[in-house]
Design a protein around this motif. Structure first.
Motif, PDB file in Angstrom:
ATOM      1  N   UNK A 172       0.830  -1.217   0.000  1.00  0.00           N
ATOM      2  CA  UNK A 172       0.000   0.000   0.000  1.00  0.00           C
ATOM      3  C   UNK A 172       0.859   1.260   0.000  1.00  0.00           C
ATOM      4  N   UNK A 173       0.310   2.311  -0.582  1.00  0.00           N
ATOM      5  CA  UNK A 173       0.999   3.600  -0.586  1.00  0.00           C
ATOM      6  C   UNK A 173       0.401   4.560   0.441  1.00  0.00           C
ATOM      7  N   UNK A 174      -0.658   4.114   1.137  1.00  0.00           N
ATOM      8  CA  UNK A 174      -1.266   4.972   2.156  1.00  0.00           C
ATOM      9  C   UNK A 174      -1.473   4.194   3.454  1.00  0.00           C
ATOM     10  N   UNK A 175      -1.603   4.975   4.521  1.00  0.00           N
ATOM     11  CA  UNK A 175      -2.001   4.437   5.823  1.00  0.00           C
ATOM     12  C   UNK A 175      -2.591   5.602   6.600  1.00  0.00           C
ATOM     13  N   UNK A 194      -6.701   5.614  -5.470  1.00  0.00           N
ATOM     14  CA  UNK A 194      -7.347   4.300  -5.591  1.00  0.00           C
ATOM     15  C   UNK A 194      -7.545   3.667  -4.209  1.00  0.00           C
ATOM     16  N   UNK A 195      -6.546   3.770  -3.343  1.00  0.00           N
ATOM     17  CA  UNK A 195      -6.676   3.211  -1.997  1.00  0.00           C
ATOM     18  C   UNK A 195      -7.719   3.969  -1.180  1.00  0.00           C
ATOM     19  N   UNK A 237      -8.883   7.103 -12.006  1.00  0.00           N
ATOM     20  CA  UNK A 237      -9.605   6.384 -10.963  1.00  0.00           C
ATOM     21  C   UNK A 237     -11.117   6.347 -11.199  1.00  0.00           C
ATOM     22  N   UNK A 238     -11.532   6.705 -12.401  1.00  0.00           N
ATOM     23  CA  UNK A 238     -12.939   6.586 -12.759  1.00  0.00           C
ATOM     24  C   UNK A 238     -13.808   7.782 -12.427  1.00  0.00           C
TER      25      UNK A 238
END
Length: 180
Positions: free
Chosen positions: A10-13, A117-118, A150-151
């Motif tokens: 993951x690129x986030x938290x 996205x995340x 991301x739509x």
């Protein structure tokens, strides 16, 4: 495709008060880079104390369920930006606003697209929201590309929507609905 970025982690938290020093460094380093896209910030914002106050307020809002404050991290878990789900509204609306930035040193690698996205997964998965909205300045094509990847789709232009860089500026509003 994440332009040149291969990453399985993951690129986030969720942000932590332990991130305060690193995030203070990032906002200082990116002050000129982000200034055209953000509200005018007072000097306190660029201090450890100012960033601690921001993080504590965001973590309080997170505990109340009104936002999800995320930090974007590099491969070594060092903060390189932020992505937030703001203004979470429940009831009949089930919606939130999305905001994000990535350090200038890490742009063009697909990191913002991966982070968004995340955040979308959190919003529609864990939070069970129906809709996300994001706004960009009319000329912020880089951010518009992140949203499109991301739509997200544009649905309106909001005149004098936010006071950015000291002026009320028009924004293109984007939205994304949860898959049905």
């Amino acid at each position: 495709m994440m332009h040149g970025m291969v990453r399985d982690m993951p690129v986030t938290r969720v942000v932590s008060v332990d991130d305060v020093e690193a995030l203070t460094d990032r906002v200082r380093e990116n002050r000129a880079f982000l200034a055209p896209w953000e509200p005018v910030r007072d000097e306190a914002y660029f201090t450890v104390e100012g960033q601690r106050a921001v993080l504590e307020a965001q973590l309080d809002a997170y505990a109340r369920g009104s936002m999800v404050p995320l930090v974007i991290v590099d491969e070594d878990d060092r903060p390189i930006g932020r992505v937030n789900l703001n203004n979470v509204v429940r009831g009949a609306f089930q919606s939130a606003d999305l905001g994000y930035w990535v350090s200038e040193s890490h742009t063009g690698r697909g990191i913002a697209s991966a982070a968004v996205a995340e955040a979308v997964e959190v919003a529609f998965g864990r939070l069970g929201l129906h809709r996300l909205q994001a706004g960009t300045l009319l000329h912020n094509t880089a951010s518009q590309r992140v949203l499109a990847r991301n739509g997200f789709r544009p649905f309106a232009v909001a005149p004098s929507y936010l006071r950015i860089a000291g002026q009320w500026q028009d924004h293109v509003l984007y939205h994304l609905l949860a898959p049905s």
